[in-house]
Design an enzyme around this catalytic site. Sequence first.
Site, short mmCIF file in Angstrom:
data_model
loop_
_atom_site.label_atom_id
_atom_site.label_comp_id
_atom_site.label_asym_id
_atom_site.label_seq_id
_atom_site.Cartn_x
_atom_site.Cartn_y
_atom_site.Cartn_z
N ARG A 26 157.94 -88.99 49.42
CA ARG A 26 159.01 -89.98 49.51
C ARG A 26 160.36 -89.38 49.17
NH1 ARG A 26 154.08 -92.10 48.85
NH2 ARG A 26 153.66 -94.29 49.33
N ARG A 121 141.25 -90.88 61.68
CA ARG A 121 141.52 -91.95 60.71
C ARG A 121 142.21 -93.15 61.37
NH1 ARG A 121 143.94 -89.43 55.35
NH2 ARG A 121 143.57 -91.59 54.67
N ASP A 317 142.20 -92.64 44.68
CA ASP A 317 141.99 -91.21 44.93
C ASP A 317 141.16 -90.54 43.83
OD1 ASP A 317 143.42 -91.43 47.28
OD2 ASP A 317 145.30 -90.75 46.39
N LYS A 344 139.04 -92.18 54.19
CA LYS A 344 139.95 -91.17 53.60
C LYS A 344 139.79 -89.86 54.38
CE LYS A 344 141.93 -93.76 50.56
NZ LYS A 344 143.36 -94.08 50.76
N ARG A 348 134.30 -90.53 52.02
CA ARG A 348 134.01 -90.02 50.67
C ARG A 348 132.77 -90.66 50.05
NH1 ARG A 348 140.29 -89.36 48.63
NH2 ARG A 348 140.57 -87.31 49.60
N ARG A 391 139.93 -83.43 47.67
CA ARG A 391 139.44 -84.11 46.46
C ARG A 391 137.92 -83.94 46.28
NH1 ARG A 391 144.09 -85.73 44.64
NH2 ARG A 391 145.57 -86.74 46.03
#
Length: 426
Positions: A26, A121, A317, A344, A348, A391
């Site tokens: 951002r 996605r 997350d 994601k 996941r 992750r």
Amino acid sequence: MKKILPLKHGLRGTLEIPGDKSVSHRSIMLSSLGTTPVEVTNFLAGADCLSTVACMKALGATIERAGDTVSVTGNGLRGLREPDNVLDAGNSGTTLRLLMGLLAPQKFLTTFTGDDSLRQRPMARVIKPLTEAGATIVGRNANRNLPITILPAASKLRGITYRMPVASAQVKSAILLAGLYADAPTTVIEPAPSRDHTEKMLAAFGARLERSGNAITIFPAEKLTAPEKISVPGDISSAAYWLVLATILDGSDVTIRNVGVNETRTGILDVLKSMGATIELLNERTSGGERAADLRVVSSNLRGVEFGGAIIPRLIDEIPALAVAAAFAEGTTIIRDVAELRVKETDRLAAIVDEFNKISPATFEATDDSLIIHGGREKFFAECKTRADHRMAMSLAIFGAAAQGVALDDDACVKISYPNFFDGLA
Ligand code: S3P
């Protein structure tokens, strides 16, 4: 193949983590909409945020980076220009979805693509509200997937009121950014509060926003006024791996410096504490509109818990890391309302069940939208697949480190959000 050895003793000392991924994205996007130079410090130079840098340069912003300091000068809110090539968002959902909102109102054409993961996605969740506001966006697979093209806007977008079916900061942010250019105020209603970094930073740039319960209204803007500096706090999603590892390894006492503790991101602290973890917030302060603190964590025995509902967007997350904690807890942990994990960087829920069970058999079960973890079962050395998901890779690494070790098929994917993760572990 990356081999992680079991750790023989607890973690001790002080640790710095990289800048927050959401705030880094951002800071580059909004600074590119000002007219004066902004110095962004502690920027996360991970691959996702570098995708945002490349896109904003292609849209005309001047961006120079030296390590984790970035200088950005924009051409104003109405100074973006047509990119002369396809924009590549790489692995980054945040880059793609937020920029779709920013570019939908522009009078030029943009085409996006991304990597193998991002091309799978769901994007209809962004295309739908932007189309309702008057944008024309087409994509592969009946407007669901990348590649996506945004046609030049024939006129100003309309101010809309949009009730989001899923809590998503990316969708919310896309609608708010488009709302800057609309002909009337735009209101977005979330089913539960998701991270509010976009709202906070837009306000810091002088945009007018109002929040009432779960509804956020943005007013059209003539211009944004950039601050001289933005200091990005450390990423609590990156701190999560050390919070979990230090908690489950006996003899740990670790302080993680300068972690962003924005209310909409601290679900992991609430859940770990409810499981019995010992985490202290030290030196709490506000920096650039975002709360930050040092987190001290010492080892603790954990017990299984049940959670779901409104807390989920506040830790979305961190669920793979929390699943590791739950495997070391006494009793069963049930995590409800996590269907979003299926869309994601990889599915996941499936990845946790397939890969984590190799380390701790018969421990992890999933339904359509929940995860059940039977704590305290025997753990083994295993060879695991990260599915190129950063992750998953980091969660498997701490799982192996706390168990009997692990071999990962791919470790390069940590560059997405935490390029020096393995140095930290070493
Ligand atoms: C993000 C929002 C979340 C999160 C992602 C970053 C953001 O995604 O999972 O890592 O920066 O806005 P959703 O908005 O899709 O839930």
